[in-house]
Write a protein that holds these residues in place. Structure first.
Motif, PDB file in Angstrom:
ATOM      1  N   LEU A  89      -5.221  16.150  20.548  1.00 57.22           N
ATOM      2  CA  LEU A  89      -3.762  16.214  20.674  1.00 57.22           C
ATOM      3  C   LEU A  89      -3.268  17.568  20.178  1.00 57.22           C
ATOM      4  O   LEU A  89      -3.844  18.144  19.252  1.00 57.22           O
ATOM      5  CB  LEU A  89      -3.118  15.105  19.841  1.00 57.22           C
ATOM      6  CG  LEU A  89      -3.406  13.674  20.317  1.00 57.22           C
ATOM      7  CD1 LEU A  89      -2.960  12.665  19.269  1.00 57.22           C
ATOM      8  CD2 LEU A  89      -2.715  13.411  21.643  1.00 57.22           C
TER       9      LEU A  89
ATOM     10  N   ARG B 264      -2.754  12.166   3.962  1.00 54.89           N
ATOM     11  CA  ARG B 264      -2.141  10.955   3.414  1.00 54.89           C
ATOM     12  C   ARG B 264      -3.111  10.354   2.405  1.00 54.89           C
ATOM     13  O   ARG B 264      -4.319  10.344   2.583  1.00 54.89           O
ATOM     14  CB  ARG B 264      -1.791   9.972   4.514  1.00 54.89           C
ATOM     15  CG  ARG B 264      -2.998   9.539   5.337  1.00 54.89           C
ATOM     16  CD  ARG B 264      -3.538   8.238   4.839  1.00 54.89           C
ATOM     17  NE  ARG B 264      -4.836   7.886   5.395  1.00 54.89           N
ATOM     18  CZ  ARG B 264      -5.970   8.008   4.729  1.00 54.89           C
ATOM     19  NH1 ARG B 264      -5.975   8.543   3.541  1.00 54.89           N
ATOM     20  NH2 ARG B 264      -7.100   7.594   5.257  1.00 54.89           N
TER      21      ARG B 264
ATOM     22  N   ALA C  98      -5.920   4.916  19.437  1.00 54.90           N
ATOM     23  CA  ALA C  98      -5.801   5.802  18.276  1.00 54.90           C
ATOM     24  C   ALA C  98      -4.911   6.992  18.625  1.00 54.90           C
ATOM     25  O   ALA C  98      -4.006   7.357  17.862  1.00 54.90           O
ATOM     26  CB  ALA C  98      -7.181   6.266  17.824  1.00 54.90           C
TER      27      ALA C  98
ATOM     28  N   CYS D 148       0.859  -1.178   0.000  1.00 55.07           N
ATOM     29  CA  CYS D 148       0.000   0.000   0.000  1.00 55.07           C
ATOM     30  C   CYS D 148       0.897   1.229   0.000  1.00 55.07           C
ATOM     31  O   CYS D 148       1.707   1.406   0.916  1.00 55.07           O
ATOM     32  CB  CYS D 148      -0.921  -0.005   1.213  1.00 55.07           C
ATOM     33  SG  CYS D 148      -2.038   1.409   1.257  1.00 55.07           S
TER      34      CYS D 148
ATOM     35  N   ASP E 234      -7.860   2.241  12.314  1.00 54.45           N
ATOM     36  CA  ASP E 234      -7.507   0.835  12.579  1.00 54.45           C
ATOM     37  C   ASP E 234      -7.132   0.657  14.047  1.00 54.45           C
ATOM     38  O   ASP E 234      -7.490  -0.335  14.677  1.00 54.45           O
ATOM     39  CB  ASP E 234      -6.317   0.402  11.718  1.00 54.45           C
ATOM     40  CG  ASP E 234      -6.634   0.446  10.234  1.00 54.45           C
ATOM     41  OD1 ASP E 234      -7.826   0.410   9.874  1.00 54.45           O
ATOM     42  OD2 ASP E 234      -5.678   0.504   9.437  1.00 54.45           O
TER      43      ASP E 234
ATOM     44  N   ALA F  50      -5.188   5.604  12.317  1.00 56.40           N
ATOM     45  CA  ALA F  50      -5.944   5.980  13.521  1.00 56.40           C
ATOM     46  C   ALA F  50      -7.229   5.151  13.647  1.00 56.40           C
ATOM     47  O   ALA F  50      -7.549   4.637  14.721  1.00 56.40           O
ATOM     48  CB  ALA F  50      -6.284   7.469  13.510  1.00 56.40           C
TER      49      ALA F  50
ATOM     50  N   PHE G 268      -8.095   2.495  16.537  1.00 56.74           N
ATOM     51  CA  PHE G 268      -9.322   2.621  17.332  1.00 56.74           C
ATOM     52  C   PHE G 268      -9.977   1.244  17.469  1.00 56.74           C
ATOM     53  O   PHE G 268     -10.319   0.805  18.569  1.00 56.74           O
ATOM     54  CB  PHE G 268     -10.292   3.625  16.689  1.00 56.74           C
ATOM     55  CG  PHE G 268     -11.610   3.681  17.403  1.00 56.74           C
ATOM     56  CD1 PHE G 268     -11.782   4.521  18.493  1.00 56.74           C
ATOM     57  CD2 PHE G 268     -12.652   2.855  17.025  1.00 56.74           C
ATOM     58  CE1 PHE G 268     -12.981   4.535  19.197  1.00 56.74           C
ATOM     59  CE2 PHE G 268     -13.852   2.859  17.723  1.00 56.74           C
ATOM     60  CZ  PHE G 268     -14.020   3.709  18.805  1.00 56.74           C
TER      61      PHE G 268
HETATM   62  P1  AP5 Z   1      -5.859   4.756   7.019  1.00 53.40           P
HETATM   63  O1  AP5 Z   1      -7.069   5.017   6.229  1.00 53.40           O
HETATM   64  O2  AP5 Z   1      -4.855   5.805   7.212  1.00 53.40           O
HETATM   65  O3  AP5 Z   1      -6.176   4.266   8.411  1.00 53.40           O
HETATM   66  P2  AP5 Z   1      -7.323   4.461   9.206  1.00 53.40           P
HETATM   67  O4  AP5 Z   1      -7.054   3.538  10.308  1.00 53.40           O
HETATM   68  O5  AP5 Z   1      -8.621   4.359   8.517  1.00 53.40           O
HETATM   69  O6  AP5 Z   1      -7.000   5.981   9.717  1.00 53.40           O
HETATM   70  P3  AP5 Z   1      -7.554   7.360   9.348  1.00 53.40           P
HETATM   71  O7  AP5 Z   1      -6.519   8.341   9.703  1.00 53.40           O
HETATM   72  O8  AP5 Z   1      -8.171   7.384   8.000  1.00 53.40           O
HETATM   73  O9  AP5 Z   1      -8.605   7.416  10.447  1.00 53.40           O
HETATM   74  P4  AP5 Z   1     -10.150   7.365  10.288  1.00 53.40           P
HETATM   75  O10 AP5 Z   1     -10.593   8.497   9.414  1.00 53.40           O
HETATM   76  O11 AP5 Z   1     -10.624   6.005   9.969  1.00 53.40           O
HETATM   77  O12 AP5 Z   1     -10.541   7.647  11.737  1.00 53.40           O
HETATM   78  P5  AP5 Z   1     -10.787   9.026  12.442  1.00 53.40           P
HETATM   79  O13 AP5 Z   1     -10.029  10.148  11.842  1.00 53.40           O
HETATM   80  O14 AP5 Z   1     -12.247   9.183  12.568  1.00 53.40           O
HETATM   81  O15 AP5 Z   1      -5.236   3.429   6.465  1.00 53.40           O
HETATM   82  C1  AP5 Z   1      -4.169   2.791   7.040  1.00 53.40           C
HETATM   83  C2  AP5 Z   1      -4.033   1.373   6.560  1.00 53.40           C
HETATM   84  O16 AP5 Z   1      -5.023   0.988   5.637  1.00 53.40           O
HETATM   85  C3  AP5 Z   1      -2.726   1.130   5.890  1.00 53.40           C
HETATM   86  O17 AP5 Z   1      -1.894   0.440   6.794  1.00 53.40           O
HETATM   87  C4  AP5 Z   1      -3.074   0.292   4.663  1.00 53.40           C
HETATM   88  O18 AP5 Z   1      -2.245  -0.842   4.546  1.00 53.40           O
HETATM   89  C5  AP5 Z   1      -4.488  -0.064   4.892  1.00 53.40           C
HETATM   90  N1  AP5 Z   1      -5.221  -0.235   3.647  1.00 53.40           N
HETATM   91  C6  AP5 Z   1      -5.392   0.663   2.649  1.00 53.40           C
HETATM   92  N2  AP5 Z   1      -6.078   0.099   1.629  1.00 53.40           N
HETATM   93  C7  AP5 Z   1      -6.363  -1.175   2.005  1.00 53.40           C
HETATM   94  C8  AP5 Z   1      -7.045  -2.258   1.392  1.00 53.40           C
HETATM   95  N3  AP5 Z   1      -7.601  -2.166   0.180  1.00 53.40           N
HETATM   96  N4  AP5 Z   1      -7.147  -3.417   2.093  1.00 53.40           N
HETATM   97  C9  AP5 Z   1      -6.607  -3.530   3.336  1.00 53.40           C
HETATM   98  N5  AP5 Z   1      -5.945  -2.553   3.952  1.00 53.40           N
HETATM   99  C10 AP5 Z   1      -5.828  -1.389   3.306  1.00 53.40           C
HETATM  100  O19 AP5 Z   1     -10.114   8.761  13.837  1.00 53.40           O
HETATM  101  C11 AP5 Z   1     -10.274   7.588  14.583  1.00 53.40           C
HETATM  102  C12 AP5 Z   1      -9.913   7.903  16.005  1.00 53.40           C
HETATM  103  O20 AP5 Z   1      -8.601   8.449  16.039  1.00 53.40           O
HETATM  104  C13 AP5 Z   1     -10.778   8.957  16.664  1.00 53.40           C
HETATM  105  O21 AP5 Z   1     -11.951   8.441  17.180  1.00 53.40           O
HETATM  106  C14 AP5 Z   1      -9.830   9.467  17.729  1.00 53.40           C
HETATM  107  O22 AP5 Z   1      -9.767   8.614  18.832  1.00 53.40           O
HETATM  108  C15 AP5 Z   1      -8.496   9.443  17.050  1.00 53.40           C
HETATM  109  N6  AP5 Z   1      -8.136  10.740  16.462  1.00 53.40           N
HETATM  110  C16 AP5 Z   1      -8.208  11.098  15.159  1.00 53.40           C
HETATM  111  N7  AP5 Z   1      -7.759  12.348  14.966  1.00 53.40           N
HETATM  112  C17 AP5 Z   1      -7.367  12.787  16.187  1.00 53.40           C
HETATM  113  C18 AP5 Z   1      -6.778  14.005  16.688  1.00 53.40           C
HETATM  114  N8  AP5 Z   1      -6.527  15.011  15.884  1.00 53.40           N
HETATM  115  N9  AP5 Z   1      -6.498  14.094  18.014  1.00 53.40           N
HETATM  116  C19 AP5 Z   1      -6.742  13.061  18.844  1.00 53.40           C
HETATM  117  N10 AP5 Z   1      -7.288  11.900  18.434  1.00 53.40           N
HETATM  118  C20 AP5 Z   1      -7.612  11.753  17.131  1.00 53.40           C
END
Ligand code: AP5
Ligand code: NA
Length: 346
Positions: free
Chosen positions: A287, A132, A327, A123, A300, A298, A302
């Motif tokens: 943060l 990102r 997260a 990825c 994942d 983040a 969570f």
């Molecule tokens: P990615 O999409 O980056 O991961 P994600 O876990 O979904 O993280 P995001 O940053 O998108 O978070 P989110 O929007 O889901 O959550 P939210 O912001 O609401 O992907 C990473 C992985 O995906 C890679 O390793 C890759 O390999 C894999 N991948 C890609 N394509 C794939 C595929 N086809 N098949 C399999 N794997 C694949 O935040 C969630 C929580 O985070 C919040 O509730 C809070 O607790 C915390 N948080 C978020 N922002 C803040 C902040 N500013 N301050 C404090 N806490 C925060």
């Protein structure tokens, strides 16, 4: 962790991917017709990205793949190896060895199917400032077949588990395997958890998503994914996240005695827990900008924090607070990685 958990109590299926992460200029994305916050599957025109990242940029290799990320985080919090079992398909190459080693080191009991002629999936994580963009080349991950789950040893692992977690991403690979695991969970009256994973899943894979939805006890998603689901369903465009959550939990369900729960994250805004027509909010500790390394993973993490408590039978309140803790921790580290010992207190 107080008492010892049953080994393999949690089974996950997904795409084992090695993340190749590098900061890139915006022009890089433009050249490939990508946006700053995309999560897409690689098409032919994206294939040069991976080599270009490795040869021309400061690329880092990190264990990735959404479900594997969540299971690694759950294991980190549990501090007892092999609570989580993982199924997915890799190639026969160095990348597979890296993934195997990372899973083992994290305490995840990975049982990979091996597709000898296909490279391990990768990825691209294209970092532009605080954004990102993800471009997954599933490669071997896409070769997963249900035969792997039918092997007696693997079938026994599935039968023995008490909790099941599969990403929406896996719908692009092998819906029959998902349906098999979901049916097992249902027959044994055990929770089946799923993730909306990315907007493109609802946009292009709604049919298999709706086929499995009746089995889903807990559905996770972020704001963009929930809105993409709503749009693909033709729900009114002005529905807010709470209303979307209520409609998600009201979709048909096979085991109606255990109503569906939706858990929707919204970055640094509160996490929503939707049960029946009731919505509860769980605040996120914001943060400071200087503490944030990247938010990659983040969502994942969570789920990983949530699962670590859920498999111990903890209340949803504790599960969600642990999700937010996990997260928050990985945001302070590159990609979906952790450092030091977990410090979550109920
Ligand atoms: P990615 O999409 O980056 O991961 P994600 O876990 O979904 O993280 P995001 O940053 O998108 O978070 P989110 O929007 O889901 O959550 P939210 O912001 O609401 O992907 C990473 C992985 O995906 C890679 O390793 C890759 O390999 C894999 N991948 C890609 N394509 C794939 C595929 N086809 N098949 C399999 N794997 C694949 O935040 C969630 C929580 O985070 C919040 O509730 C809070 O607790 C915390 N948080 C978020 N922002 C803040 C902040 N500013 N301050 C404090 N806490 C925060
Ligand atoms: Na991170």
């Amino acid at each position: 962790m107080t008492s010892k958990l049953q080994e393999g109590i949690l089974v996950g299926c997904g795409n084992p991917l090695l993340d190749i992460s590098a900061p890139v200029p915006l022009k890089f994305l433009e050249d490939y017709g990508m946006n700053v916050d995309d999560a897409i599957l690689a098409e032919e025109r994206h294939m040069p990205i991976y080599r270009q990242l490795v040869e021309g940029y400061q690329a880092e290799y990190l264990a990735g793949g959404s479900v594997q990320n969540s299971l690694r985080i759950a294991q980190w919090i549990l501090r007892q190896p092999n609570v989580a079992v993982f199924f997915g398909c890799v190639g026969q190459d160095d990348y597979a060895d890296i993934l195997r080693e990372k899973a083992r080191a994290a305490g995840v009991d990975a049982h990979y199917q091996v597709s000898p002629d296909t490279p391990t999936g990768t990825c691209a994580v294209l970092i532009t400032g605080t954004h990102r963009s993800l471009c997954a080349n599933l490669a071997a991950a896409n070769k997963f077949t249900i035969d792997h789950l039918e092997q007696p040893a693997n079938k026994a692992l599935i039968d023995n588990a008490q909790y099941y977690y599969i990403s929406g991403f896996f719908l692009t690979v092998n819906p029959p395997s998902i349906m098999r695991v979901a049916a097992t969970a249902n027959a044994k009256q055990r929770p089946f958890l799923m993730n909306l994973s990315a907007p493109f899943i609802s946009q292009y894979f709604m049919e298999p998503l709706l086929a499995v939805m009746p089995y889903v006890d807990i559905i996770f998603g972020n704001e963009a994914e929930a809105h993409a689901f709503a749009t693909a369903q033709g729900w009114p465009a002005d529905l807010d996240l709470r209303e979307i959550g209520k409609r998600l939990v009201a979709l048909p369900k096979i085991n109606s005695e255990r109503p569906r729960i939706a858990i929707l994250t919204q970055g640094c805004d509160p996490v929503l827990l939707i049960q029946h027509d009731k919505v509860q909010e769980f605040p996120v500790t914001r943060l400071a900008v200087h503490e944030i390394v990247d938010t990659n993973g983040a969502g994942d993490a969570f789920v990983g924090g949530f699962l670590a408590q859920y498999v111990q039978g903890k209340s949803l309140d504790v599960c969600i607070r642990c999700g937010n803790y996990a997260a928050g921790h990985i945001i302070k580290n590159p990609g979906c990685t952790y450092s030091g010992e977990p410090e979550f207190n109920e």
